[in-house]
Motif scaffolding. Structure first.
Motif, PDB file in Angstrom:
ATOM      1  N   ILE A  89       0.867  -1.181   0.000  1.00  0.00           N
ATOM      2  CA  ILE A  89       0.000   0.000   0.000  1.00  0.00           C
ATOM      3  C   ILE A  89       0.900   1.226   0.000  1.00  0.00           C
ATOM      4  CG2 ILE A  89      -1.633   1.390   1.370  1.00  0.00           C
ATOM      5  CD1 ILE A  89      -2.942  -1.162   2.300  1.00  0.00           C
ATOM      6  N   VAL A  90       0.526   2.250  -0.771  1.00  0.00           N
ATOM      7  CA  VAL A  90       1.267   3.507  -0.758  1.00  0.00           C
ATOM      8  C   VAL A  90       0.522   4.483   0.142  1.00  0.00           C
ATOM      9  CG1 VAL A  90       0.147   4.353  -2.871  1.00  0.00           C
ATOM     10  CG2 VAL A  90       2.347   5.303  -2.166  1.00  0.00           C
ATOM     11  N   ALA A  91       1.256   5.212   0.981  1.00  0.00           N
ATOM     12  CA  ALA A  91       0.667   6.179   1.919  1.00  0.00           C
ATOM     13  C   ALA A  91       1.289   7.546   1.669  1.00  0.00           C
ATOM     14  CB  ALA A  91       0.899   5.743   3.367  1.00  0.00           C
ATOM     15  N   LEU A  92       0.452   8.520   1.292  1.00  0.00           N
ATOM     16  CA  LEU A  92       0.928   9.846   0.906  1.00  0.00           C
ATOM     17  C   LEU A  92       0.228  10.940   1.714  1.00  0.00           C
ATOM     18  CD1 LEU A  92       0.791   9.407  -2.969  1.00  0.00           C
ATOM     19  CD2 LEU A  92       2.854   9.369  -1.565  1.00  0.00           C
ATOM     20  N   ARG A  93       0.765  12.157   1.581  1.00  0.00           N
ATOM     21  CA  ARG A  93       0.114  13.333   2.166  1.00  0.00           C
ATOM     22  C   ARG A  93      -0.943  13.883   1.212  1.00  0.00           C
ATOM     23  NH1 ARG A  93       4.774  17.381   2.929  1.00  0.00           N
ATOM     24  NH2 ARG A  93       5.449  16.335   1.037  1.00  0.00           N
ATOM     25  N   ALA A 291      -0.968  -4.315   4.867  1.00  0.00           N
ATOM     26  CA  ALA A 291      -0.029  -4.768   3.829  1.00  0.00           C
ATOM     27  C   ALA A 291       1.312  -5.155   4.426  1.00  0.00           C
ATOM     28  CB  ALA A 291       0.157  -3.669   2.785  1.00  0.00           C
ATOM     29  N   ASP A 292       2.071  -5.955   3.660  1.00  0.00           N
ATOM     30  CA  ASP A 292       3.411  -6.356   4.096  1.00  0.00           C
ATOM     31  C   ASP A 292       4.419  -5.222   3.894  1.00  0.00           C
ATOM     32  OD1 ASP A 292       2.446  -8.860   4.729  1.00  0.00           O
ATOM     33  OD2 ASP A 292       3.010  -9.732   2.781  1.00  0.00           O
ATOM     34  N   ILE A 293       4.184  -4.399   2.871  1.00  0.00           N
ATOM     35  CA  ILE A 293       5.095  -3.295   2.563  1.00  0.00           C
ATOM     36  C   ILE A 293       4.283  -2.012   2.454  1.00  0.00           C
ATOM     37  CG2 ILE A 293       6.728  -2.338   0.883  1.00  0.00           C
ATOM     38  CD1 ILE A 293       7.353  -5.206   0.012  1.00  0.00           C
ATOM     39  N   VAL A 294       4.732  -0.965   3.129  1.00  0.00           N
ATOM     40  CA  VAL A 294       4.110   0.360   3.045  1.00  0.00           C
ATOM     41  C   VAL A 294       5.140   1.314   2.461  1.00  0.00           C
ATOM     42  CG1 VAL A 294       3.078   2.268   4.314  1.00  0.00           C
ATOM     43  CG2 VAL A 294       2.641  -0.084   5.032  1.00  0.00           C
ATOM     44  N   VAL A 295       4.812   1.909   1.323  1.00  0.00           N
ATOM     45  CA  VAL A 295       5.697   2.897   0.704  1.00  0.00           C
ATOM     46  C   VAL A 295       5.139   4.283   1.027  1.00  0.00           C
ATOM     47  CG1 VAL A 295       6.771   3.722  -1.419  1.00  0.00           C
ATOM     48  CG2 VAL A 295       6.213   1.287  -1.164  1.00  0.00           C
ATOM     49  N   THR A 296       5.937   5.095   1.691  1.00  0.00           N
ATOM     50  CA  THR A 296       5.496   6.432   2.072  1.00  0.00           C
ATOM     51  C   THR A 296       6.588   7.428   1.744  1.00  0.00           C
ATOM     52  OG1 THR A 296       4.491   7.730   3.869  1.00  0.00           O
ATOM     53  CG2 THR A 296       6.331   6.303   4.457  1.00  0.00           C
TER      54      THR A 296
END
Length: 554
Positions: A89-93, A291-296
């Motif tokens: 999952i990608v987490a952004l502002r 998710a296993d990986i969080v891209v922020t």
């Protein structure tokens, strides 16, 4: 097909948000729909996770007008992980309307590495920033009403520190006078506006971990001082419950998607040059739960957003990055090597070589935190093989993993090599440690940031900052992390000192306690908490067509 970000986004196939929620493992009863393609997540309705996902933090070199594409790479690497069948999952502002209408643009990525619906996200989205603006200004109204109704707390109007807020670059509101027109109109006093993303309420919302924590942080915010020079808090005014009520929906993370259908959680939007520059803990922790990986990502260069991620967000959240990506471009490195923006299209490997010192410093900074970074070289059409070769040769000689990425044009496929390198780092243990302890003296914390992160010689405080520091120590507020408000364009506090300046002194002109957020904001140089619009704002090219679709957004 036109190759603007807006046209690519408009022509992309967007899935119903229910399908994205299903991909992310979000049950239907935890989803609150905002139309077909946006939703809020009711975190309390999620099942507890057996284990929490690992965090990939994307940062960059010192930004330039040439652009680095940090958000684009953040989205692209998440899509690349999806192509590699990783749970991600990608987490952004959330974007602020000030930059959108001004010069910097939005914050939804670019090309084929974007989050959708791009128009909505870059404009009003689900109304979170408007809710923060309302809460901020409601508090301002409560303060002035208290003065008007007899001032039982004996608040000194000259020492009120709480400002009003607006989510727009509006320099005319930096300093205003209110309460004029006679006794019925309130108590006259000097006031001012911050941009909403610099409001302490934005920071509070982004660092709170529950509604109860949100209320407690709101209650702790200092709004000014009494005639006897004692601090006055929101708790003293008794309005923390009302503020939390205004924020209860905004506190829930937002679910959207990338062009390739990767789940994206977008929530909170503090600037990194005047605030702490990270999306909300609620968003990151929700993503880690799913998710296993969080891209922020964290705003601007590693000297700003990444440093604050390590010292503020990681401390408050109880986790740290498991891998760090530093985004660089040939164009930006040439600017750091002394080349004017108008000449960036001309091949100049020597300028790249000179500008590499900026990338080298950011690599050094991340390594000091005990993490081995991966460099993402974000490719532009004008980049020559010789220029790219300079960077890759430096990386090999410096023992730095680096990957050429082309996610703007190719989406996730253009970030596969980068994702594989990052996955290797995720599988290795880190030796993460912050660079200072919260119990260190404020002067020591400032010195550590200036010397270890910026590469400067020393820090000095103005008379005003020294007086404020004495007050902080008197009230016992000095054991808080530092949130530096500094230009993003230079490692120093002087915007025109590009590359890797040395021997400079950073001047702290003011220290503002943010007890609700839990940090001390230290203003440097001429940094403003209310930006202004440029001579030719981006808004001049914006319109809406007869079909209701945006024109000229980006």
């Amino acid at each position: 097909m036109s190759n603007t970000d807006l046209s690519i986004a408009s022509n992309a196939e967007i899935l119903p948000i229910g399908e994205i929620a299903e991909r992310a493992g979000i049950p239907a009863d935890a989803l609150e729909l905002y139309g077909k393609y946006k939703a809020k997540i009711d975190v309390q309705a999620l099942l507890p996770a057996a284990r929490l996902g690992k965090v990939v933090l994307v940062t960059a070199i010192s930004p330039t007008p040439a652009g680095e594409g940090k958000s684009t790479v953040t989205v692209g690497i998440a899509d690349a992980f999806s192509q590699l069948k990783e749970s991600v999952i990608v987490a952004l502002r959330e974007p602020s309307l000030g930059p959108v209408m001004g010069v910097k643009g939005g914050a939804t990525g670019g090309g084929f590495a974007q989050v959708l619906p791009m128009e909505d996200i870059n404009l009003h989205f689900t109304g979170d920033i408007h809710a923060i603006t309302s809460a901020n200004n409601a508090l301002a109204a409560f303060i002035d009403n208290h003065l008007h109704q007899g001032n039982a707390l004996q608040i000194d109007p000259r020492r009120i520190t709480w400002k009003r807020a607006l989510d727009m670059n509006d320099r005319a509101l930096r300093q205003v006078t209110i309460g004029l027109g006679g006794p019925a109109q309130g108590v006259p006093r000097q006031d001012g506006f911050d941009i909403t993303v610099a409001s302490e309420i934005m920071a509070v919302l982004c660092l709170a971990t529950s509604i109860e924590d949100l209320k407690e942080r709101l209650a702790q915010m200092v709004i000014g001082y009494t005639y006897g020079k004692e601090p006055v808090t929101v708790r003293d005014l008794g309005v923390e419950g009302a503020l939390a009520l205004l924020l209860k929906e905004a506190f829930k993370p937002n679910l959207v998607q990338t062009i390739e259908g990767t789940p994206a959680i977008i929530h909170g939007g503090p600037f990194a040059n005047i605030a702490h520059g990270c999306n909300s803990l609620m968003a990151t922790n929700t993503a880690r739960q799913l998710a296993d990986i969080v891209v922020t990502e964290a705003g601007f260069g590693a000297d700003l957003g990444a440093e604050k991620f390590m010292h503020i967000k990681s401390r408050k959240g109880g986790f740290h990055p498991d891998a760090v990506v530093i985004v660089a471009t040939v164009r930006a490195l040439k600017m750091h090597g002394g080349i004017a923006k108008g000449l960036l299209g001309e091949e100049n490997p020597e300028a790249v070589r000179r500008g590499m010192v900026n990338l080298a410093k950011h690599v050094d900074t991340i390594r000091q935190f005990g993490i081995e970074p991966v460099v993402a070289l974000n490719r532009f059409l004008t980049d020559s093989d010789a220029e790219i070769g300079e960077i890759m040769e430096w990386a090999a000689a410096s023992g730095v993993q680096a990957a050429l990425t082309n996610v703007w044009e190719q989406g996730g496929a253009g970030g596969l090599e980068l994702a594989k390198l990052v996955k290797q780092e995720l599988d290795r243990p880190t030796n993460f440690a912050p660079l200072y302890d919260e119990t260190d003296a404020v002067e020591e914390k400032l010195q550590t940031i200036v010397q270890k992160v910026y590469g400067g010689a020393a820090v000095q405080l103005t008379d005003q900052a020294q007086k404020q520091l004495a007050e902080l120590k008197k009230y016992g507020w000095d054991e808080l992390p530092i949130c530096m408000a500094k230009t993003q364009y230079s490692l120093s506090d002087q915007p025109k000192l590009l590359g890797r300046p040395e021997g400079f002194i950073v001047t702290i002109r003011e220290i503002i306690p943010k007890l609700g957020a839990g940090f001390l904001v230290c203003l440097t140089g001429d940094i403003m908490t209310m930006p202004g619009l440029p001579k030719q704002p981006a808004a001049l090219k914006m319109d809406v067509g007869p079909d209701g679709k945006a024109i000229g957004l980006f």
